[in-house]
Design an enzyme around this catalytic site. Structure first.
Site, short mmCIF file in Angstrom:
data_model
loop_
_atom_site.label_atom_id
_atom_site.label_comp_id
_atom_site.label_asym_id
_atom_site.label_seq_id
_atom_site.Cartn_x
_atom_site.Cartn_y
_atom_site.Cartn_z
NE ARG A 200 2.64 -0.22 13.80
CZ ARG A 200 3.37 -1.32 13.73
NH1 ARG A 200 2.84 -2.43 13.20
NH2 ARG A 200 4.62 -1.34 14.18
CG HIS A 306 -0.65 4.22 18.27
ND1 HIS A 306 -0.60 3.27 17.26
CD2 HIS A 306 0.60 4.28 18.78
CE1 HIS A 306 0.62 2.80 17.16
NE2 HIS A 306 1.38 3.38 18.07
NE ARG A 309 2.18 -0.86 17.78
CZ ARG A 309 2.68 -2.00 17.33
NH1 ARG A 309 1.91 -3.06 17.20
NH2 ARG A 309 3.96 -2.09 17.00
CG HIS A 332 8.76 -2.92 16.54
ND1 HIS A 332 9.16 -1.67 16.11
CD2 HIS A 332 7.53 -2.74 17.08
CE1 HIS A 332 8.22 -0.79 16.39
NE2 HIS A 332 7.21 -1.41 16.97
CE1 TYR A 341 4.74 -0.52 25.29
CE2 TYR A 341 6.21 -1.17 23.51
CZ TYR A 341 5.17 -0.40 24.00
OH TYR A 341 4.57 0.50 23.16
#
Length: 374
Positions: A200, A306, A309, A332, A341
């Site tokens: 990030r 962003h 990412r 995460h 994803y």
């Protein structure tokens, strides 16, 4: 005045009936309203008695505190990160207070919450912002239940707290390289690492030289920079333990990374990897102008920084990264985001299908050879 084993009932001069009872602390309490029939007053007292027997009684006057007062106390009493507190305070002030601020906690009904949410959405407030405001109100009302102010949380709309932000755009590797090429030299590696390590902006802005190993090819993430609305910069640790991670850097970037460290990074192991044109810390708002200009010069779709990412996560999934690998790379603790994803990696799905097709064709050829020989 008639007497009962539990509570008392009396008829007022108006002809209506009043019920009174003693609460668990021995305080004499009148019913919150009078009754047209004595029978209704008796039913009320029976219900109160049953609630006390089940230890399910609550003080009806306690819930008369307003949402404004209770919500502000809720925010004050919570131990929150500065950025989280700021987001909550904005949502409370902008979305919650205009509708519920002067309403007593025990007067908020499910229909009120449904109407409030619908009006926010119809008025143009983004779904993500509405979901955040709903989650905040739900949390406040949940505490009101725990405190005995109300019996039931009126925020009961299924899925209303789920973010349904529109799917973010994904750049190709070629487009990412185009943007990096036109950026000021000191920011090229920022673009490349944001994409190919999925860090990030705040994590990149907080990187120190000691966090980067250009020989072994990895970056260590253990803190992030956040900027409050008043301009104050805060460096803090990750929200969860999963946020502390080591991410491999593609070997194709290591020569450029070593060059960046030599030319643009602060000296010493504690020196910042990325600094602004004048040597100060990176600020999201200041960098935005540079980013928008770069997108224009590279003639690529207008995306947020962003989204790099998001692009990196998608590319990692296309390389066949497992759910656990994606979670570790993204930092995460939950698998929810990583699963997105895996589902959207259509290129990887095509690659799998092509591989299966090749196996089918190969098996058919072998079968045909066997038939000829037979």
């Amino acid at each position: 005045m008639a007497k009962r084993d539990f509570g008392t009932i009396r008829q007022l001069k108006s002809g209506s009936w009043q019920a009174r009872y003693r609460d668990p602390d021995g305080l004499l309490r009148p019913a919150p309203h009078t009754f047209e029939r004595r029978r209704d007053a008796q039913l009320f007292l029976s219900k109160v008695e049953a609630d006390m027997a089940r230890d399910d009684w609550y003080d009806p006057s306690a819930g008369q505190v307003t949402i404004s007062e209770f919500g502000r106390s809720w925010l004050t009493e919570r131990r929150l990160a500065d950025t989280t507190r700021e987001r909550y305070e904005v949502a409370f002030r902008v979305q919650v207070l205009p509708t519920f601020g002067n309403l007593a906690v025990n007067k908020v009904r499910e229909a009120d919450v449904r109407r409030w949410r619908a009006e926010l959405l119809d008025g143009g407030t983004g779904e993500a912002s509405v979901a955040k405001a709903y989650r905040l109100l739900r949390a406040i009302m949940s505490t009101a239940v725990d405190d005995g102010l109300i019996r039931r949380n009126p925020c009961r709309i299924k899925g209303a707290g789920d973010d349904r932000s529109p799917e973010r755009p994904v750049l190709t590797v070629h487009q990412v390289l185009q943007v990096a090429e036109v950026m000021p030299a000191r920011f090229r590696m920022l673009v490349l690492l944001a994409t190919f390590t999925s860090l990030r902006f705040g994590e990149l802005a907080a990187l120190r030289r000691m966090d980067v190993d250009p020989e072994a090819g990895f970056v260590r993430v253990h803190q992030s920079q956040a900027e409050l609305s008043n301009g104050q910069l805060i460096v803090k640790g990750p929200k969860t333990a999963a946020g502390r991670r080591r991410v491999a850097i593609p070997g194709a970037l290591l020569v450029d990374l070593r060059s960046h460290l030599a030319k643009f990074s602060e000296s010493g192991p504690d020196g910042l990897v990325f600094v602004g044109e004048k040597g100060g810390r990176l600020r999201r708002q200041n960098f935005r102008a540079v980013w928008v200009k770069g997108l224009s010069e590279a003639a690529v779709p207008a995306v947020h920084f962003h989204d790099l990412r998001h692009t990196g996560n998608t590319l990692a999934a296309a390389q066949g990264a497992t759910l656990r690998e994606l979670m570790e790379r993204m930092g995460h603790a939950s698998s929810r985001a990583a699963m997105i994803y895996q589902h959207i990696s259509k290129d990887r799905d095509r690659h799998i299908a092509d591989g299966l097709s090749a196996q089918i064709e190969s098996a058919r050829e072998d079968q045909g050879d066997d038939e000829v020989q037979g």
